[in-house]
Each structure stands twice: as structure tokens, then as C-alpha cells.
Design a protein around this motif. Sequence first.
Motif, short mmCIF file in Angstrom:
data_model
loop_
_atom_site.label_atom_id
_atom_site.label_comp_id
_atom_site.label_asym_id
_atom_site.label_seq_id
_atom_site.Cartn_x
_atom_site.Cartn_y
_atom_site.Cartn_z
N ALA A 276 -2.79 2.79 -9.90
CA ALA A 276 -4.12 3.08 -9.37
C ALA A 276 -4.15 4.47 -8.72
O ALA A 276 -5.12 5.23 -8.88
CB ALA A 276 -4.53 2.01 -8.36
N LEU A 277 -3.10 4.82 -7.98
CA LEU A 277 -3.04 6.13 -7.34
C LEU A 277 -2.97 7.25 -8.37
O LEU A 277 -3.66 8.27 -8.26
CB LEU A 277 -1.85 6.20 -6.39
N LEU A 278 -2.12 7.09 -9.39
CA LEU A 278 -1.99 8.11 -10.42
C LEU A 278 -3.29 8.30 -11.18
O LEU A 278 -3.68 9.43 -11.50
CB LEU A 278 -0.86 7.72 -11.37
N ARG B 270 0.83 -1.19 0.00
CA ARG B 270 0.00 0.00 0.00
C ARG B 270 0.88 1.26 0.00
O ARG B 270 1.97 1.26 0.57
CB ARG B 270 -0.92 0.03 1.22
N LEU B 271 0.37 2.32 -0.61
CA LEU B 271 0.99 3.64 -0.57
C LEU B 271 0.16 4.51 0.36
O LEU B 271 -0.99 4.83 0.07
CB LEU B 271 1.04 4.26 -1.97
N ALA C 131 3.65 -5.35 -7.46
CA ALA C 131 2.60 -4.79 -6.62
C ALA C 131 2.75 -3.27 -6.50
O ALA C 131 1.76 -2.53 -6.51
CB ALA C 131 2.62 -5.43 -5.24
N LEU C 132 3.99 -2.79 -6.42
CA LEU C 132 4.23 -1.35 -6.36
C LEU C 132 3.77 -0.68 -7.65
O LEU C 132 3.13 0.38 -7.62
CB LEU C 132 5.71 -1.07 -6.12
N ALA C 133 4.07 -1.29 -8.79
CA ALA C 133 3.67 -0.72 -10.07
C ALA C 133 2.14 -0.64 -10.17
O ALA C 133 1.58 0.35 -10.64
CB ALA C 133 4.24 -1.55 -11.21
N ALA C 134 1.45 -1.69 -9.72
CA ALA C 134 -0.01 -1.70 -9.78
C ALA C 134 -0.62 -0.66 -8.85
O ALA C 134 -1.57 0.05 -9.20
CB ALA C 134 -0.53 -3.09 -9.43
N GLU C 135 -0.08 -0.56 -7.65
CA GLU C 135 -0.60 0.42 -6.68
C GLU C 135 -0.33 1.83 -7.15
O GLU C 135 -1.19 2.73 -7.02
CB GLU C 135 0.05 0.18 -5.32
N ASP D 281 -6.32 12.83 -16.00
CA ASP D 281 -6.15 13.38 -17.34
C ASP D 281 -4.70 13.57 -17.74
O ASP D 281 -4.42 14.01 -18.86
CB ASP D 281 -6.88 14.73 -17.43
N ASP D 282 -3.75 13.27 -16.84
CA ASP D 282 -2.33 13.45 -17.13
C ASP D 282 -1.71 12.17 -17.69
O ASP D 282 -2.25 11.07 -17.51
CB ASP D 282 -1.56 13.83 -15.86
N ALA D 283 -0.55 12.35 -18.33
CA ALA D 283 0.31 11.19 -18.56
C ALA D 283 0.94 10.80 -17.23
O ALA D 283 1.14 11.65 -16.34
CB ALA D 283 1.38 11.54 -19.58
N HIS D 284 1.27 9.53 -17.05
CA HIS D 284 1.76 9.03 -15.76
C HIS D 284 3.10 8.34 -15.93
O HIS D 284 3.39 7.73 -16.97
CB HIS D 284 0.76 8.04 -15.15
#
Length: 224
Positions: free
Chosen positions: A205-207, A125-126, A198-202, A213-216
Motif C-alpha cells: 500500500a505504501l509503495l 503500521r509503517l 501484514a507487513l507485505a500488505a502495508e 508508476d514504478d515497479a515495487h
Amino acid sequence: MAERWPEYPHDALGWSVQALLPLVHRPPNGTWGRRGATPFTLAEEWIGAPMHAEPRVDALVHRYLAGFGPAGVKDFQAWSGLRRTDEVFDRLRPGLRVYRDEAGRELFDLPDAVLPDPDVPAPLRLLPDFDNVLLAHADRTRVISDEYRKRVCVGAAVAPTILVDGHVRGVWTLRRDGAATVLTARPFRALAGAESDALAAEAAALLAFATPDDAHELRVERPE
């Protein structure tokens, strides 16, 4: 207030109101990338009911345990700032579950609270800055080691953290870089393959939630 007491500095009057009246810091202040006047309103207007004349400590204990139980009396005191609440827990004891931790300390929880199996891994989790998970217990080593706490709690600040299997294993920041929003993760140790996934997925989701509407972009720094 400024019209009633024009001889006093306006800033001083504003701070006095915040210190002396029950207020609610209402939304939408704190939206990403924007700052402005802090929108306060009277607590009674926000909740639609008069404030209680006396503190409802029993209700506060139940609300605390709902979020952070099982926990002990000292944990509640560290979180709430209240002292000498042993008699409160003793009075509520018949309606609570009581456990013992590894050191023999009493822990209380709500009667319908479900304890997960200790072998079930906690998801990565973040957490945001000043998250109560890090602040809600007297013994914070259950979530963050004393070594890492020095890197997370600097002065009055508590940095956003990365939880891996229920323990702090790094920090993160979010900022805009041109047309993109960048989440930078700074793990305190190397992450295993499954942890990196898991970090990449979390992070994704947060971004998507914070700036849809932004690039992430996710950047993961090497552990120091």
C-alpha cells in the motif's frame, strides 16, 4: 530583504526570517526523489487569518489530546516544550475525561474520545521518520522500549519504524534501485506468519502511494 540590506550575507538574512517570523513550510517540497528550494510562506497568508497575539494553550491541549490522548500533563509538556501547565489542565478538567494508569498517574482525554478494548490488536503500521507517535509522550516505553529506542533515535534523527501491535519492532527504508522502488524492512525480531503477511500488505500500500508508476519490491532482512 537582500535588496534592503545588501551589506549582509543573503543566507544569514534568510535564516533570520525563518527564526523570527511565523512561517509555514508549504507543499510541494518533499516529493519523492526530488530536492529544491524550501517553499516558505507567511503563516497569516497560509491560514487566511491574523495570528493570535497570545498563545492559545487551551486549544493546544485539546488538539494534543485529540491526537495522543489519554495523556498526562508531563506528556503534553514533553510534546509541546511548554512548562508549568498544571493549572491549564486543572482549569480544563471539568470538560475532560480523567483516568488513572497502572502507576496511578492521571491521564486526560477528550469527553467524546472512544477507548478501544485493550484486547483488540493494533494493526501493523509503517510510520515515517520523526513520527509524533514516538515523540508525543514523556514515557515513550508505551510505544518503544529503551533498547529499541537506541537503534531508532540516533543523534537528532528518528528513523522510520515498523509498529507491530502498537509497539516498535523494526525500521524500514525506501529507495529507488534502477526502475524499481525498494522498501527494505529491518525487523528487530522474527515476525510471525500473520505479521509477515501484514507487513507485505502495508508495504504494498505504501509503495503504491509513494511511487505508483514504478515497479515495487519488498525486502525483509534477517533480525540481527
